[in-house]
Write an enzyme that holds these catalytic residues in place. Structure first.
Site, PDB file in Angstrom:
ATOM      1  N   PHE A 333     130.834 -12.066  51.514  1.00 26.00           N
ATOM      2  CA  PHE A 333     131.885 -11.198  51.011  1.00 26.00           C
ATOM      3  C   PHE A 333     132.013 -11.260  49.495  1.00 26.00           C
ATOM      4  O   PHE A 333     132.740 -10.489  48.908  1.00 26.00           O
ATOM      5  CB  PHE A 333     133.236 -11.590  51.590  1.00 26.00           C
ATOM      6  N   ASP A 446     132.545 -13.081  62.385  1.00 24.87           N
ATOM      7  CA  ASP A 446     131.611 -13.887  61.611  1.00 24.87           C
ATOM      8  C   ASP A 446     132.012 -15.357  61.629  1.00 24.87           C
ATOM      9  O   ASP A 446     132.110 -15.998  60.593  1.00 24.87           O
ATOM     10  CB  ASP A 446     131.528 -13.337  60.174  1.00 24.87           C
TER      11      ASP A 446
END
Ligand SMILES: *[C@@H]1O[C@H](CO)[C@@H](O)[C@H](O)[C@H]1NC(C)=O
Ligand SMILES: *[C@@H]1O[C@H](CO)[C@@H](O)[C@H](O)[C@H]1NC(C)=O
Ligand SMILES: *[C@@H]1O[C@H](CO)[C@@H](O)[C@H](O)[C@H]1NC(C)=O
Ligand SMILES: *[C@@H]1O[C@H](CO)[C@@H](O)[C@H](O)[C@H]1NC(C)=O
Ligand SMILES: *[C@@H]1O[C@H](CO)[C@@H](O)[C@H](O)[C@H]1NC(C)=O
Ligand SMILES: *[C@@H]1O[C@H](CO)[C@@H](O)[C@H](O)[C@H]1NC(C)=O
Ligand SMILES: *[C@@H]1O[C@H](CO)[C@@H](O)[C@H](O)[C@H]1NC(C)=O
Length: 631
Positions: A333, A446
């Site tokens: 991210f 995730d």
């Protein structure tokens, strides 16, 4: 010897419309349903305790829906209460108490529910109805409608009837589009000088498809009530009502056409995308608008939920201009920086790399959603900033860093078994909260050891929940719907993008195997001739009933701990079963871990996984009977 009693006790509630102006709770003439097998007295005790717990939760946390369970003595009870969103908490508690008053009369079955106009309560001996309210129901549940019974002269005119017909269709379409699956609206009927009120609500936390299916039926049943001036539809998965009499305040309504228009606009955007050149123009306009809106906002304003909207400049200074030395970790991210705010508070700042304007627009919604999630095993979001080109999240700082360092990294071998068990249980509880306790189901997508942070006392804190959609898509990966990490993602998700909460269950199972073995899931086991992935290795040991050998050699276990480790390895293997339906929900996993249950009659089958060539691997049979033949 179970006595299968199927009894339908029809207890008609007396219609009691509370007419005081300070409350709008109404009770319909709705049957209670009580059926299933004869409950034990222990089940009844657990039921009473779960129902009490529901009311306690509603009144102490000031919410409008709750879940509670009690599994004492092996007679599990799962209960759920839900009020219509237009009620106040006090009205909700009143309605739920009325429902419970009727439910506790159920003594001949272990499954019961009651529908009232303003709320519903249900309990079962299993938890899967939380996600799929129609589970165990034949057909599409017990849906039924009640139409007001008025004389012909009082029915709606043909013209008005058409307006109401459209209104009901709009309610059907809008409800599944809202994140809380709830819509309340009104429509003025000028030629009759009247107002029509309508609302619909799906069961808490169910998926949109189930909600949509229920609303389709509600739509048909309510229209069958026309030209009556009032109709109601009751179902396990949804409730819908229209009435000429107001049953919520005018200021509690929402603009339904804008909800529906949102849908229309996104279709327009897709068309524009196909035309190509227009996209740039459109996005530029959106971006300008977005910027303008941001600038007009005061910096560091605190929203109603207590999350700070930080000033970008302050965060830049706090992270020493996002310097390399401040980097705590790099992830899919974006990078995470250590930041010191006001010279005393240490926090972590995550810089999201988001090029997509649309994603940026969604950011605010998502942040609002996740900033309201509070659980001791979930990393707290303290604030955020969406000024400039970067999206920044301000998070709790965890000095111990992530779990992977303790399993195979620099701090390998420092966690003892009890700490590992607490971490496993903590991750399970955090995920169960995201899946079924928070009012919107959040699938993490995730889960992996590097996403589990450890607090000062080595409790697990799950990071990055609710962010999967901001992860840049892996261009090398055929499936654009996949936003996870190979090795941890189940086959149906990695290969086909099929997403459900069972995706997290699978990844959790892999993380548990890592915690037990101290091995990374994708590392080939190089010191053995057999080059195996962790899951494959664990399964083969399990097949030979020697799965205790999976245990990290840095652990020194006594006999009862060894037994525990074997049971938890089995739970981990259960979590990695395919198809997904064979995997337990995370709430069930929490119970299994706490109860120290063995799997009992559950038969495990060979798990499948996706290797780093993006291929599904079926684990071959191990040579159980050959013994020592392969030197
Ligand atoms: C509602 O109003 C009635 C009188 O109309 C009063 O007796 C009662 O205490 C009120 N209840 C609440 C919760 O304010
Ligand atoms: C459960 O609650 C009902 C209603 O309050 C009560 O009649 C019953 O005795 C309770 N049962 C047990 C086992 O506590
Ligand atoms: C569960 O129910 C039993 C009664 O069956 C009660 O004694 C116990 O306190 C309850 N446990 C919880 C956690 O509420
Ligand atoms: C409602 O319907 C019942 C029969 O279903 C009828 O007997 C009764 O008269 C009706 N009431 C009104 C107010 O129309
Ligand atoms: C309303 O429509 C019905 C058929 O849908 C028709 O029979 C009736 O005459 C209409 N009434 C008026 C007042 O137009
Ligand atoms: C519409 O109804 C309201 C109250 O129901 C009344 O005060 C108003 O005069 C009515 N208007 C017309 C045009 O009939
Ligand atoms: C909505 O209206 C009711 C009464 O009409 C009022 O008591 C309440 O404060 C209003 N709520 C909001 C948020 O404006």
């Amino acid at each position: 010897m179970t006595v299968q009693l199927v009894v339908l006790v029809v207890l008609l509630l007396t219609k009691s419309v509370i007419s005081q102006s300070n409350t709008s709770v109404t009770y319909a003439d709705i049957p209670n349903h009580c059926r299933g097998s004869l409950p034990t007295s222990n089940f009844i005790r657990n039921r009473n305790s779960s129902l009490d717990e529901l009311v306690m939760q509603l009144s102490s946390t000031r919410v409008l829906s709750a879940r509670a369970q009690n599994i004492t003595g092996g007679d599990p009870v799962f209960a759920q209460a839900q009020c219509r969103n237009y009620l106040s908490v006090d009205q909700c508690v009143e309605c739920i108490n009325e429902g419970i008053f009727n439910l506790v009369k159920c003594r001949v079955g272990n499954s019961a529910y009651v529908f009232l106009d303003d709320c519903s309560v249900r309990y079962e001996a299993f938890s899967s109805f939380y996600n799929d309210p129609n589970v165990n129901e034949e057909g599409a549940g017990p849906g039924f409608s009640i139409c007001s019974n008025v004389s012909a002269s009082q029915t709606l005119s043909n013209n008005t009837r058409d307006i109401v017909d459209d209104f009901i269709s709009d309610i059907r379409d809008a409800t599944p589009k809202r994140s809380n699956l709830y819509v309340a609206s009104l429509r003025r009927i000028t030629n009759e000088n009247a107002t029509m009120y309508a609302m619909a609500q799906c069961a808490a936390n169910i998926n949109k498809a189930i909600c949509q299916a229920c609303m389709d039926t509600a739509n048909i049943k309510l229209k069958a009530c026309l030209p009556s001036r009032e109709g109601k539809y009751f179902d396990l998965a949804c409730f819908a009502k229209y009435s000429e009499t107001s049953f919520f305040n005018d200021n509690q309504t929402m603009d339904i056409t804008s909800i529906l228009k949102g849908d229309h606009l996104s279709k327009v955007a897709i068309v524009a995308g196909a035309i190509g050149g227009l996209v740039f123009l459109l996005l530029t306009i959106v971006l300008c608008f977005f910027r303008r809106r941001k600038n007009s906002k005061k910096t560091e304003q605190e929203d109603s939920k207590g999350t700070l909207n930080y000033n970008y400049e302050d965060l830049r200074i706090a992270t020493n201009n996002f310097s390399e030395e401040n980097i705590l970790g790099k992830g899919g991210f974006g990078d995470v920086y250590k930041a010191t705010i006001d010279e005393k508070n240490v926090v972590a700042v995550k810089k999201l790399q988001v090029q997509d304007v649309r994603a940026k627009e969604e950011f605010e919604n998502e942040v609002t959603l996740i900033s309201n999630v509070h659980h001791r095993n979930l990393l707290r979001l303290l604030g955020w900033s969406s000024e400039g080109s970067d999206l920044l999240l301000v998070l709790e700082y965890m000095a111990n860093g992530s779990l992977d360092h303790f399993l195979w990294g620099s701090k390998r071998g420092t966690l003892d078994w009890n700490q590992r068990y607490e971490i496993i249980l903590g991750i399970a509880k955090g995920l169960a909260h995201l899946h079924s306790e928070y009012h919107v189901k959040i699938i993490h997508r995730d889960i992996k050891s590097s996403n589990i942070l450890l607090s000062d006392d080595f409790k697990a804190k799950i990071a990055d929940f609710g962010l999967a959609r901001f992860q840049p898509e892996d261009a090398t990966h055929v499936n654009t719907k996949f936003a996870g990490t190979l090795g941890y993602a189940p086959p149906e998700y990695a290969l086909r993008g099929v997403l459900s909460d069972k995706v997290d269950t699978y990844s959790f199972g892999i993380v548990v195997l890592e915690i037990i073995s101290g091995r990374r899931c994708t590392d080939m086991n190089c010191d053995r001739p057999s080059m195996e992935y962790l899951l494959e290795h664990a399964w083969k040991l399990y097949e030979k009933k020697i799965h205790i050998k999976l245990t990290d050699e840095t652990l020194d276990l006594n006999e009862s701990q060894q037994e525990r480790v074997m049971k938890i390895t089995e739970i981990a293997l259960l979590c990695t079963q395919s198809p997904a339906a064979k995997r337990p929900t995370m709430s069930e996993v929490v119970l299994m871990l706490q109860e120290d249950q063995s799997l009992g009659k559950i038969q495990l089958t060979r798990p499948t996984f996706v290797n780093n060539q993006n291929r599904r691997v079926h684990i071959g049979p191990s040579k159980i009977n050959i013994g020592v033949s392969h030197v």
